[in-house]
Design a protein around this motif. Structure first.
Motif, PDB file in Angstrom:
ATOM      1  N   LEU A   8      -3.022  -5.309   0.228  1.00 37.80           N
ATOM      2  CA  LEU A   8      -3.627  -4.041  -0.187  1.00 37.80           C
ATOM      3  C   LEU A   8      -3.400  -2.949   0.852  1.00 37.80           C
ATOM      4  N   TYR A   9      -3.554  -3.329   2.130  1.00 39.02           N
ATOM      5  CA  TYR A   9      -3.428  -2.336   3.202  1.00 39.02           C
ATOM      6  C   TYR A   9      -2.036  -2.292   3.804  1.00 39.02           C
ATOM      7  N   GLN A  10      -1.089  -3.010   3.179  1.00 38.58           N
ATOM      8  CA  GLN A  10       0.329  -2.971   3.526  1.00 38.58           C
ATOM      9  C   GLN A  10       0.646  -3.502   4.919  1.00 38.58           C
ATOM     10  N   ASN A  11      -0.213  -4.384   5.418  1.00 41.14           N
ATOM     11  CA  ASN A  11       0.213  -5.181   6.569  1.00 41.14           C
ATOM     12  C   ASN A  11       1.353  -6.100   6.124  1.00 41.14           C
ATOM     13  N   VAL A  12       1.274  -6.521   4.860  1.00 39.52           N
ATOM     14  CA  VAL A  12       2.321  -7.314   4.218  1.00 39.52           C
ATOM     15  C   VAL A  12       2.734  -6.578   2.944  1.00 39.52           C
TER      16      VAL A  12
END
Length: 315
Positions: A241-245
């Motif tokens: 969701l937070y675009q770490n991945v």
């Protein structure tokens, strides 16, 4: 005393005859309770297995699994009663490795976007610089055993030298470098892909948690072909969701089958497969070969030469 093996893995008449050439008697799940004590088990069933293993009249001293993992067995009971366990490690590594390469190419070469566009009959080329080559990716593989090495071997064929993470950091062929679990952070800052191929142990449960994913900054692909419980699913969903991945390919899950109401099904940047990466028709023979070699030796002198696990470690 004749060794009596409870076969919880389906066998053809020919396969059963070949196994009984060792001098052992093969018993099926339908009639094990009505005969003399069982001394070994081939395969596993979550109901019949524990019942047969713990039956007072049985004398089970060995279990041959048809899987590489053994975490689903009652390991505490097995350890306390000195039951030996051999597994099928190595058999499934080639198919898992090929599936892993497929996952990587699916995202790195943009097939994920092509599939979505095709569903909408929408012609949309990606930007040229949005696609990469597998050879140039920094790939970090957690677990440098049979599966990790098979993945590394295929990556080497693409001109890629992956990095490995294992318990001690010992070097392994096929990897550009290896580090210990304690030092894995040194590889993550500029990684493009992280692959989990670790076995299930007490040390790997929720290894990939919030703290792990927060180290990442736009990791392109996270892949889990190891064990489902290694990944905290909520932590992974947060990371997506937070675009770490940015993307994930998942073949194993904390609870299987994955709940129909899980939000993971609806993540557009996630590829879900139902614990199938180890499947291949070519796997049947090598599993039986391992079992027959062990059974022959077991009948002859009580030894188990192939894939004897350390029950205390869990693999």
């Amino acid at each position: 005393m004749t060794e009596r093996v409870l076969a919880l893995q389906p066998l053809t008449a020919e396969q059963r005859a070949q196994l009984e050439q060792t001098g052992a008697e093969i018993v099926t799940a339908a009639d094990w309770e009505n005969q003399a004590p069982i001394t070994a088990i081939f395969g596993w069933d979550h109901e019949v297995g524990p019942a047969a293993l713990m039956a007072p009249n049985n004398q089970v001293k060995w279990i041959q699994t048809v899987s590489a993992g053994i975490d689903y067995l009652p390991l505490d009971w097995i350890k306390a009663h000195n039951v030996q366990v051999t597994n099928a490690s190595g058999v499934y590594s080639p198919s898992i490795a090929e599936s892993t390469i497929g996952y990587l190419l699916y995202f790195i070469r943009g097939f994920n976007e092509a599939v979505k566009n095709q569903a909408g009959h929408f012609w949309q080329q990606p930007e040229r610089n949005d696609l990469g080559l597998l050879a140039s990716q920094k790939v970090v593989i957690y677990g440098t055993g049979s599966i990790g090495q098979a993945i590394a071997k295929l990556l080497n064929g693409f001109g890629n030298q992956p990095y490995g993470v294992n318990r001690s950091g010992h070097p392994v062929d096929g990897f550009k470098d290896t580090v210990s679990l304690a030092d894995d952070h040194t590889l993550l800052k500029d990684a493009d892909a992280v692959i989990n191929a670790m076995p299930a142990t007490s040390a790997t449960v929720h290894y990939f948690d919030d703290a792990f994913f927060k180290q990442l900054d736009g990791l392109n692909v996270f892949i889990n072909v190891g064990r489902g419980k290694s990944v905290d699913q909520q932590a992974l969903m947060n990371a997506l969701l937070y675009q770490n991945v940015l993307h994930a390919a998942l073949d194993v899950f904390e609870e299987e089958p994955l709940d129909k109401n899980s939000r993971l099904w609806d993540y557009p940047n996630v590829l879900i497969t139902p614990h199938q990466t180890g499947f291949a028709k070519e796997n049947t023979k090598p599993v039986l070969d391992i079992f027959k070699k062990n059974l022959t030796s077991w009948v002859a002198d009580g030894s188990l030469p192939v894939n004897l696990t350390d029950v205390a470690l869990g693999y």
